[in-house]
Design a protein around this motif. Structure first.
Motif, short mmCIF file in Angstrom:
data_model
loop_
_atom_site.label_atom_id
_atom_site.label_comp_id
_atom_site.label_asym_id
_atom_site.label_seq_id
_atom_site.Cartn_x
_atom_site.Cartn_y
_atom_site.Cartn_z
N ARG A 95 84.39 91.46 110.07
CA ARG A 95 85.08 90.31 109.48
C ARG A 95 85.34 90.47 107.98
N THR A 96 84.49 91.23 107.30
CA THR A 96 84.58 91.30 105.84
C THR A 96 85.01 92.67 105.30
N GLU A 98 82.95 94.70 104.31
CA GLU A 98 81.89 95.06 103.35
C GLU A 98 80.64 95.54 104.09
N ASN A 229 86.70 84.91 98.46
CA ASN A 229 86.17 85.78 99.51
C ASN A 229 84.71 85.46 99.82
N TYR A 233 83.26 84.46 103.38
CA TYR A 233 82.24 85.29 104.01
C TYR A 233 80.95 84.50 104.25
#
Length: 261
Positions: A95-96, A98, A229, A233
């Motif tokens: 989803r991110t 990261e 963001n 998140y």
């Protein structure tokens, strides 16, 4: 309780390898154990024979052996927390984009148990097994904030604050201010407090007794983890932390329900 001296020394040797994270000479081990070099050598050679250690003749030092890897792998594969959390870390990464982490509390520190790297992987010194002070990490502050103020005082009573940079928390009062903000916000933040350019958001995993047993996080470069963001998140992060907490018996409607104002 009667403690076997030799068994205790074996465990102390393994702990020394974990702390040093590099090959070690018999002299260094003997010194650390405050034991004669001859008896230390005998223990080390037995551990080599059993493949828990290896001896490198080129540098004349010992290093961890294949058996420890096998034991560690068995531990990881049989740990419910890691198995249960892994799909959520993977979803966070999807989803991110990261990097996602799992850590557990250990005294006034956290220990990193799992990590899933995103497509935009960051440079971080936090590898599996790394121990860090709670006040220096989003994961640690997420865990602390899920405890009562009295428990936080107890956990941190012997903590030595050694700020890494100007963003680091420097004392207990600053820590408690940060924890109050974490409870109100619903998740913890590490804004370049330990590693330059790294921004992290974290949330606790609580159990049936309302105690934090772990925390999960998403970390990325501060240039990518803009406020918008991070807020987006955080929704995924909190939802996953709540789902995981419910798997461990947590009944409250919010992660910081008991302590948030």
């Amino acid at each position: 309780m009667k403690i076997n001296k030799t068994a205790s020394r074996v465990l102390d040797i393994l702990s020394l390898f974990a702390a040093d994270n590099e090959p070690i000479s018999v002299s260094r081990i003997s010194e650390a154990l405050k034991a004669p070099k001859s008896s230390t050598y005998e223990i080390l050679e037995t551990m080599v024979a059993k493949e828990f250690l290896e001896f490198d003749p080129n540098i004349k030092k010992y290093k961890l052996g294949i058996k420890l890897f096998e034991v560690g792998t068995s531990y990881l594969s049989n740990t419910d927390l890691i198995k249960d959390t892994r799909p959520y870390l993977e979803n966070l990464v999807k989803r991110t984009g990261e990097t996602a982490f799992l850590a557990v509390p250990s005294g006034e520190e956290i220990v990193y148990l799992d990590k899933v790297e995103g497509s935009s992987s960051i440079r971080t010194t936090a590898s599996l097994g790394t121990r860090l002070p709670m006040y220096l990490t989003g994961l640690g502050k997420a865990i602390l904030a899920a405890n009562s103020d009295e428990k936080i005082t107890e956990i941190t009573k012997d903590m030595k604050y050694s700020p890494v940079n100007e963003n680091s928390i420097k004392d207990f009062n600053s820590l408690m201010k940060n924890i109050r903000q974490t409870r109100e916000r619903g998740y913890a933040i590490d804004d370049r407090e330990r590693e330059e350019d790294v921004y992290c958001i974290a949330a606790p995993i609580c159990d049936y007794s309302n105690q934090p047993i772990a925390a999960i996080s998403v970390a990325g470069l501060v240039t990518r983890m803009q406020e918008e963001n991070a807020k987006e998140y955080s929704v995924y992060l909190i939802n996953y932390a709540m789902e995981l907490s419910r798997r461990f018996g947590y009944k409250e409607s919010k992660l910081y329900f008991l302590y948030a104002n």
